[in-house]
Design an enzyme around this catalytic site. Structure first.
Site, PDB file in Angstrom:
ATOM      1  N   GLU A  61      -2.030  -7.455   7.119  1.00  0.00           N
ATOM      2  CA  GLU A  61      -0.699  -7.410   7.722  1.00  0.00           C
ATOM      3  C   GLU A  61      -0.642  -8.368   8.914  1.00  0.00           C
ATOM      4  O   GLU A  61      -1.664  -8.838   9.420  1.00  0.00           O
ATOM      5  CB  GLU A  61      -0.409  -5.966   8.165  1.00  0.00           C
ATOM      6  CG  GLU A  61       0.928  -5.727   8.829  1.00  0.00           C
ATOM      7  CD  GLU A  61       2.110  -6.033   7.936  1.00  0.00           C
ATOM      8  OE1 GLU A  61       2.443  -7.232   7.821  1.00  0.00           O
ATOM      9  OE2 GLU A  61       2.699  -5.092   7.366  1.00  0.00           O
ATOM     10  N   HIS A 103       0.823  -1.214   0.000  1.00  0.00           N
ATOM     11  CA  HIS A 103       0.000   0.000   0.000  1.00  0.00           C
ATOM     12  C   HIS A 103       0.856   1.263   0.000  1.00  0.00           C
ATOM     13  O   HIS A 103       2.039   1.246   0.339  1.00  0.00           O
ATOM     14  CB  HIS A 103      -0.922   0.004   1.221  1.00  0.00           C
ATOM     15  CG  HIS A 103      -0.176  -0.008   2.523  1.00  0.00           C
ATOM     16  ND1 HIS A 103       0.399   1.121   3.075  1.00  0.00           N
ATOM     17  CD2 HIS A 103       0.109  -1.024   3.376  1.00  0.00           C
ATOM     18  CE1 HIS A 103       0.996   0.810   4.202  1.00  0.00           C
ATOM     19  NE2 HIS A 103       0.841  -0.489   4.415  1.00  0.00           N
TER      20      HIS A 103
END
Length: 211
Positions: free
Chosen positions: A86, A11
């Protein structure tokens, strides 16, 4: 034998990246720099005129915001996955490494020693994290055999893929870059992962390689 080609993307930048603050499962949005990176990334992919079969994305906001620009430019719907999130950093989440060293020194020490079974007090161990990520990647590779796909996720996720594909293992410190919004190409064929090209930042003016 059919090869699945992955374009893996971390990201864009968040304020917590800039502060070196661990995000983990906490849902932190992109900052203005991250939004600009997402747009440049999407434009770069469009200019290359590559054909992608699908766009798979972590369900966390920072990944979805990054992928939204790609979705618009390439007219690809987003497929979100909890399994692409994550690592859960347990007691580390929301702290910088300096804060962790000061306030939870015992957790910090085990993290620095890279104890593969330590879950960071309520988070995920490195082994559990790697297994989650590579199981998801294997499923995507099988489902998209012979195709080229995009995956927008997180630094820790890309680290697990790189370590698996390179045979580095989990015990050593990271010695390869994972910049925000860079392009990383990995292939899967017949049970094996191979790195084609890593950390392509030609489309970016500035990109952090921070937590």
């Amino acid at each position: 034998m059919h090869t699945t080609r992955f374009c893996l993307i971390r990201h864009g930048e968040t304020d917590w990246n800039r502060e070196r603050r661990l995000q983990g499962h906490l849902d932190i949005p992109l900052n203005p720099q991250g939004m600009a990176q997402a747009e440049r990334l999407a434009t770069a992919l469009q200019r290359q005129q590559l054909q992608f079969a699908a766009l798979h994305v972590s369900e966390l906001t920072r990944a979805r915001q990054t992928a939204a620009a790609i979705s618009r430019q390439l007219a690809l719907p987003l497929h979100t996955h909890a399994a692409l999130k994550e690592r859960h950093y347990g007691a580390f989440q929301g702290r910088t490494f300096d804060e962790a060293r000061e306030h939870i020194p015992h957790v910090y020490r085990l993290h620095q020693e890279r104890d593969l079974h330590f879950d960071l007090q309520g988070g995920e161990s490195l082994l559990a994290f790697q297994q989650r990520i590579m199981h998801c990647m294997q499923q995507l590779a099988t489902h998209h055999a012979g195709q080229q796909i995009l995956v927008v996720s997180h630094g820790g996720v890309l680290e697990m893929v790189y370590r698996t594909a390179s045979g580095k293992g989990l015990s050593g410190a990271r010695d390869f870059p994972i910049p925000n919004a860079a392009l990383n190409w990995v292939n899967y064929q017949d049970g094996s992962w191979h790195i084609e090209k890593w950390a392509d930042q030609a489309h970016l003016d500035d990109s952090l390689d921070e937590v």
